[in-house]
Design a protein around this motif. Structure first.
Motif, mmCIF file in Angstrom:
data_model
loop_
_atom_site.group_PDB
_atom_site.id
_atom_site.type_symbol
_atom_site.label_atom_id
_atom_site.label_comp_id
_atom_site.label_asym_id
_atom_site.label_seq_id
_atom_site.Cartn_x
_atom_site.Cartn_y
_atom_site.Cartn_z
ATOM 1 N N VAL A 294 30.674 -139.427 9.631
ATOM 2 C CA VAL A 294 31.779 -138.809 10.337
ATOM 3 C C VAL A 294 31.259 -137.743 11.294
ATOM 4 C CG1 VAL A 294 34.012 -137.689 10.075
ATOM 5 C CG2 VAL A 294 33.129 -139.112 8.235
ATOM 6 N N PRO A 295 31.142 -138.021 12.595
ATOM 7 C CA PRO A 295 30.823 -136.955 13.538
ATOM 8 C C PRO A 295 32.074 -136.118 13.799
ATOM 9 C CG PRO A 295 31.089 -139.024 14.695
ATOM 10 C CD PRO A 295 31.273 -139.321 13.236
ATOM 11 N N VAL A 296 31.988 -134.821 13.588
ATOM 12 C CA VAL A 296 33.152 -133.952 13.670
ATOM 13 C C VAL A 296 32.835 -132.748 14.531
ATOM 14 C CG1 VAL A 296 34.795 -132.579 12.351
ATOM 15 C CG2 VAL A 296 33.864 -134.665 11.361
ATOM 16 N N THR A 297 33.765 -132.361 15.393
ATOM 17 C CA THR A 297 33.676 -131.082 16.097
ATOM 18 C C THR A 297 34.801 -130.194 15.598
ATOM 19 O OG1 THR A 297 32.727 -132.126 18.043
ATOM 20 C CG2 THR A 297 33.679 -129.939 18.325
ATOM 21 N N VAL A 298 34.447 -129.007 15.133
ATOM 22 C CA VAL A 298 35.424 -128.114 14.519
ATOM 23 C C VAL A 298 35.292 -126.738 15.143
ATOM 24 C CG1 VAL A 298 33.783 -127.681 12.646
ATOM 25 C CG2 VAL A 298 36.164 -127.055 12.326
ATOM 26 N N SER A 299 36.425 -126.084 15.392
ATOM 27 C CA SER A 299 36.391 -124.749 15.972
ATOM 28 C C SER A 299 36.099 -123.696 14.910
ATOM 29 C CB SER A 299 37.722 -124.462 16.663
ATOM 30 O OG SER A 299 37.901 -125.348 17.740
ATOM 31 N N THR A 311 19.490 -121.178 4.741
ATOM 32 C CA THR A 311 18.554 -122.145 5.319
ATOM 33 C C THR A 311 19.267 -123.159 6.207
ATOM 34 O OG1 THR A 311 18.740 -123.690 3.454
ATOM 35 C CG2 THR A 311 17.108 -121.906 3.272
ATOM 36 N N ARG A 312 20.587 -123.124 6.232
ATOM 37 C CA ARG A 312 21.343 -124.101 7.018
ATOM 38 C C ARG A 312 22.362 -123.404 7.911
ATOM 39 N NH1 ARG A 312 24.191 -128.143 3.345
ATOM 40 N NH2 ARG A 312 24.468 -129.209 5.323
ATOM 41 N N PRO A 313 21.901 -122.630 8.890
ATOM 42 C CA PRO A 313 22.864 -121.970 9.782
ATOM 43 C C PRO A 313 23.584 -122.996 10.651
ATOM 44 C CG PRO A 313 20.639 -121.726 10.624
ATOM 45 C CD PRO A 313 20.496 -122.360 9.270
ATOM 46 N N ALA A 314 24.833 -122.731 10.922
ATOM 47 C CA ALA A 314 25.606 -123.613 11.794
ATOM 48 C C ALA A 314 25.328 -123.253 13.249
ATOM 49 C CB ALA A 314 27.099 -123.459 11.490
ATOM 50 N N HIS A 315 25.119 -124.271 14.070
ATOM 51 C CA HIS A 315 24.841 -124.054 15.490
ATOM 52 C C HIS A 315 26.164 -123.962 16.242
ATOM 53 C CE1 HIS A 315 22.790 -124.068 19.285
ATOM 54 N NE2 HIS A 315 23.408 -125.192 19.658
ATOM 55 N N VAL A 316 26.467 -122.782 16.745
ATOM 56 C CA VAL A 316 27.733 -122.529 17.423
ATOM 57 C C VAL A 316 27.524 -122.622 18.922
ATOM 58 C CG1 VAL A 316 29.625 -120.906 17.731
ATOM 59 C CG2 VAL A 316 28.439 -121.020 15.535
ATOM 60 N N THR A 317 28.376 -123.386 19.582
ATOM 61 C CA THR A 317 28.357 -123.517 21.036
ATOM 62 C C THR A 317 29.735 -123.139 21.568
ATOM 63 O OG1 THR A 317 29.132 -125.813 21.100
ATOM 64 C CG2 THR A 317 26.762 -125.457 20.737
ATOM 65 N N GLY A 320 32.381 -125.318 20.175
ATOM 66 C CA GLY A 320 32.670 -125.358 18.749
ATOM 67 C C GLY A 320 31.412 -125.577 17.937
ATOM 68 N N ILE A 321 31.568 -126.159 16.758
ATOM 69 C CA ILE A 321 30.466 -126.421 15.837
ATOM 70 C C ILE A 321 30.412 -127.924 15.588
ATOM 71 C CG2 ILE A 321 29.505 -125.908 13.563
ATOM 72 C CD1 ILE A 321 31.297 -123.421 13.532
ATOM 73 N N THR A 322 29.267 -128.537 15.820
ATOM 74 C CA THR A 322 29.110 -129.971 15.627
ATOM 75 C C THR A 322 28.400 -130.239 14.308
ATOM 76 O OG1 THR A 322 29.001 -130.345 18.007
ATOM 77 C CG2 THR A 322 28.155 -132.100 16.574
ATOM 78 N N LEU A 323 28.987 -131.133 13.502
ATOM 79 C CA LEU A 323 28.451 -131.451 12.188
ATOM 80 C C LEU A 323 28.188 -132.948 12.080
ATOM 81 C CD1 LEU A 323 30.992 -129.417 10.025
ATOM 82 C CD2 LEU A 323 28.745 -128.666 10.791
ATOM 83 N N SER A 324 27.167 -133.326 11.311
ATOM 84 C CA SER A 324 26.908 -134.718 10.962
ATOM 85 C C SER A 324 26.965 -134.854 9.445
ATOM 86 C CB SER A 324 25.543 -135.172 11.484
ATOM 87 O OG SER A 324 25.522 -135.199 12.895
ATOM 88 N N PHE A 325 27.647 -135.895 8.972
ATOM 89 C CA PHE A 325 27.872 -136.079 7.546
ATOM 90 C C PHE A 325 27.124 -137.304 7.036
ATOM 91 C CE2 PHE A 325 31.206 -133.314 8.748
ATOM 92 C CZ PHE A 325 31.750 -132.733 7.616
#
Length: 337
Positions: A294-299, A311-317, A320-325
């Motif tokens: 599920v590729p998700v973009t979340v604000s 150890t797993r910071p979220a990359h904010v642009t 928004g924030i792009t996640l891979s599941f």
């Protein structure tokens, strides 16, 4: 079309069905595949009632021995009659008596270009220690059935070969359950019922119980809910069963007001199915979690546990924030202000 023997025939180019006078399905045909759904000598949409007396916890336990008390609901108050015909919707209605205190009023709906047959149901319920279900014996054979859960799906056996299998005679599920063999299957969709039982080739949806402890009046009164049956070719993913379940739960509703393109666009997004995480909304292509990735973009959305993994910071642009599941993975984010 109302037949001389009291049955009703309906067709929308995708499905063709014959409905008996008591509201059961004599036939359900998937036209494109030339496949009949209802088992020989059986009827679909058969309401059944069971004695439901658990050993200990009245409102929580369901014991396997209740299955030995099956009794079909057969008393017809008002036989099948045409409610609407032609145009974009055809429907029939009927009324059954469960007991001298409880009744079922149902409208069976076939919409134009709709891949499922819908059952709008009203139950006046005043029973004690009874369990109401509806059965669909189908022409599908498979050792496993699939049930939707949050963020994915799971499989359970359709046989009772071992004590472990027997213990799972009732399975929880959300908007759909599916029984499929190679290139053909049948799904049960619903908008508010979460108990299924698929044994051999009979698909059963649990509708209402009547426990008397801790609340002697639990579930008494009027109930309204909808379920549907959807035959399909291919797998449930290929047949868009997940999308259909979202459509059943988020139906289009006619509104009389000036046209606003933004409202129309938002409605289309809702039709694709919202997925809610904690208190913030997360828009996902409906059912994509069931396909594995599920590729998700979340604000923004927050984690109530307030724990973070440095150890797993979220990359904010700025977008928004792009996640891979990974398949069936659930990820939470902590927002620090």
């Amino acid at each position: 079309a109302l037949q001389a023997d009291g049955t009703v025939l309906m067709e929308n180019g995708i499905l063709r069905t014959a409905i008996n006078k008591d509201g059961t399905l004599a036939s359900l045909h998937l036209i494109s595949a030339n496949r009949e759904v209802v088992s020989d000598g059986c009827c679909g949409n058969q309401f059944v009632i069971f004695d439901d007396v658990p050993l200990y916890w009245d409102a929580w336990d369901v014991m396997d021995y209740h299955l030995q008390t099956r009794k079909p609901v057969v008393e017809v108050i008002q036989p099948v009659h045409v409610v609407s015909s032609g145009g974009v919707r055809g429907s029939v209605g009927f009324t059954l008596r469960i007991s001298d205190k409880s009744t079922i009023v149902q409208e069976i709906v076939m919409d134009a270009m709709c891949p499922y047959l819908k059952f709008n149901t009203k139950v006046q319920w005043a029973e004690s220690h009874k369990f109401l279900k509806v059965e669909f014996p189908v022409r599908v054979r498979s050792p496993n059935a699939t049930y939707e859960i949050q963020f994915g799906h799971l499989q359970r056996p359709t046989h009772w070969n071992t004590s472990w299998d027997w213990a799972r005679f009732e399975v929880w599920g959300h908007k759909w359950a599916d029984l499929s063999e190679h290139n053909f299957g049948v799904s049960l969709l619903n908008d508010s019922k979460y108990g299924y039982s698929i044994h051999k080739n009979t698909m059963t949806l649990s509708l209402l119980r009547a426990p008397k402890a801790p609340d002697a009046a639990a579930d008494m009164g009027a109930h309204q809910f909808t379920y549907a049956i959807m035959p399909h070719t291919g797998s449930f993913q290929d047949a868009s069963v997940i999308q259909a379940a979202y459509n059943l739960n988020f139906p289009l509703r006619p509104m009389q007001k000036p046209f606003d393109s933004s409202i129309f666009t938002n409605r289309l997004r809702m039709q694709r199915g919202p997925l809610w995480c904690v208190s913030m909304s997360l828009m996902v292509a409906p059912g994509s979690e069931c396909f594995g990735k599920v590729p998700v973009t979340v604000s923004l959305f927050c984690d109530l546990l307030e724990r973070r993994d440095p150890t797993r910071p979220a990359h904010v642009t700025p977008d928004g924030i792009t996640l891979s599941f990974r398949p069936f993975q659930i990820v939470t984010l902590l927002l620090v202000l």
